[in-house]
Design a protein around this motif. Sequence first.
Motif, short mmCIF file in Angstrom:
data_model
loop_
_atom_site.label_atom_id
_atom_site.label_comp_id
_atom_site.label_asym_id
_atom_site.label_seq_id
_atom_site.Cartn_x
_atom_site.Cartn_y
_atom_site.Cartn_z
N TRP A 16 28.75 105.34 -14.50
CA TRP A 16 29.35 104.94 -13.63
C TRP A 16 30.18 103.60 -14.05
O TRP A 16 31.30 103.52 -14.03
CB TRP A 16 28.90 104.97 -12.15
CG TRP A 16 30.08 104.40 -11.41
CD1 TRP A 16 30.72 105.04 -10.49
CD2 TRP A 16 30.27 103.11 -10.75
NE1 TRP A 16 31.67 104.64 -9.70
CE2 TRP A 16 31.39 103.12 -9.86
CE3 TRP A 16 29.80 101.75 -10.89
CZ2 TRP A 16 31.91 102.01 -9.13
CZ3 TRP A 16 30.22 100.73 -10.36
CH2 TRP A 16 31.44 100.80 -9.43
N ARG A 17 29.14 102.62 -14.43
CA ARG A 17 29.70 101.15 -14.89
C ARG A 17 30.58 101.38 -15.89
O ARG A 17 31.54 100.82 -16.29
CB ARG A 17 28.36 100.30 -15.13
CG ARG A 17 27.70 100.09 -13.84
CD ARG A 17 26.56 99.22 -13.99
NE ARG A 17 26.95 98.00 -14.28
CZ ARG A 17 27.04 96.98 -13.13
NH1 ARG A 17 27.28 97.38 -11.82
NH2 ARG A 17 27.51 95.58 -13.50
N ASN A 18 30.25 102.19 -17.13
CA ASN A 18 31.06 102.35 -18.41
C ASN A 18 32.36 103.05 -17.90
O ASN A 18 33.29 102.56 -18.66
CB ASN A 18 30.44 103.21 -19.07
CG ASN A 18 29.21 102.33 -20.06
OD1 ASN A 18 29.08 101.16 -20.00
ND2 ASN A 18 28.28 103.10 -20.29
N PRO A 25 39.54 97.83 -16.34
CA PRO A 25 39.23 96.90 -17.25
C PRO A 25 39.04 95.27 -16.53
O PRO A 25 38.22 94.66 -16.59
CB PRO A 25 39.81 96.81 -18.52
CG PRO A 25 41.06 97.60 -18.42
CD PRO A 25 40.78 98.62 -17.12
N ASP A 26 39.90 95.26 -15.55
CA ASP A 26 40.02 93.89 -14.73
C ASP A 26 39.19 94.02 -13.54
O ASP A 26 39.11 92.96 -12.83
CB ASP A 26 41.50 93.71 -14.47
CG ASP A 26 42.38 93.45 -15.60
OD1 ASP A 26 41.94 92.92 -16.66
OD2 ASP A 26 43.48 93.77 -15.72
N TYR A 27 38.64 95.18 -13.12
CA TYR A 27 37.70 95.30 -11.79
C TYR A 27 36.19 94.59 -12.09
O TYR A 27 35.81 94.75 -13.28
CB TYR A 27 37.84 97.00 -11.63
CG TYR A 27 36.64 96.88 -10.68
CD1 TYR A 27 37.02 96.78 -9.23
CD2 TYR A 27 35.20 97.65 -10.73
CE1 TYR A 27 36.12 97.03 -8.15
CE2 TYR A 27 34.34 97.81 -9.64
CZ TYR A 27 34.72 97.42 -8.48
OH TYR A 27 34.10 97.79 -7.26
N GLU A 28 35.98 93.60 -11.42
CA GLU A 28 34.72 93.09 -11.53
C GLU A 28 33.68 93.91 -10.84
O GLU A 28 33.48 94.22 -9.52
CB GLU A 28 34.61 91.85 -10.83
CG GLU A 28 33.60 90.84 -10.89
CD GLU A 28 33.70 89.51 -10.52
OE1 GLU A 28 32.63 88.93 -9.81
OE2 GLU A 28 34.58 88.95 -10.26
N LEU A 29 32.70 94.52 -11.45
CA LEU A 29 31.62 95.45 -11.07
C LEU A 29 30.77 94.68 -10.37
O LEU A 29 30.51 93.52 -10.58
CB LEU A 29 31.03 95.99 -12.34
CG LEU A 29 31.80 96.72 -13.23
CD1 LEU A 29 31.16 97.02 -14.57
CD2 LEU A 29 32.16 97.96 -12.62
N PRO A 30 30.05 95.53 -9.39
CA PRO A 30 29.34 94.78 -8.64
C PRO A 30 27.82 94.30 -9.37
O PRO A 30 27.59 94.96 -10.50
CB PRO A 30 28.55 95.99 -7.60
CG PRO A 30 29.83 97.14 -7.65
CD PRO A 30 30.48 96.57 -8.94
#
Length: 81
Positions: A16-18, A25-30
């Motif tokens: 999911w993270r990949n 690409p600009d989303y800050e992952l938890p």
Amino acid sequence: GYGRDDCATYSQDPEWRNLMRKEYPDYELPKLTQESAKSQLSDYMNEHNYGQDDFATYSQDPQWRELQKAAYPDYELLYLV
């Protein structure tokens, strides 16, 4: 079968993270939990067949660095070469 209430679970999943990184690409992952990061770090090392002698190689990989930082937050990483 994940719903909105399952974010804490699926956001730890490496696949999911990949996908999120590629699509947004600009989303800050938890943040990864320390437990999840340690497990993923172990999987990463095994998948690439890395040993301690390969530190100069894997320590330059952004994926390894992200997992290392989440798994061992008190460990100070060296700068990328």
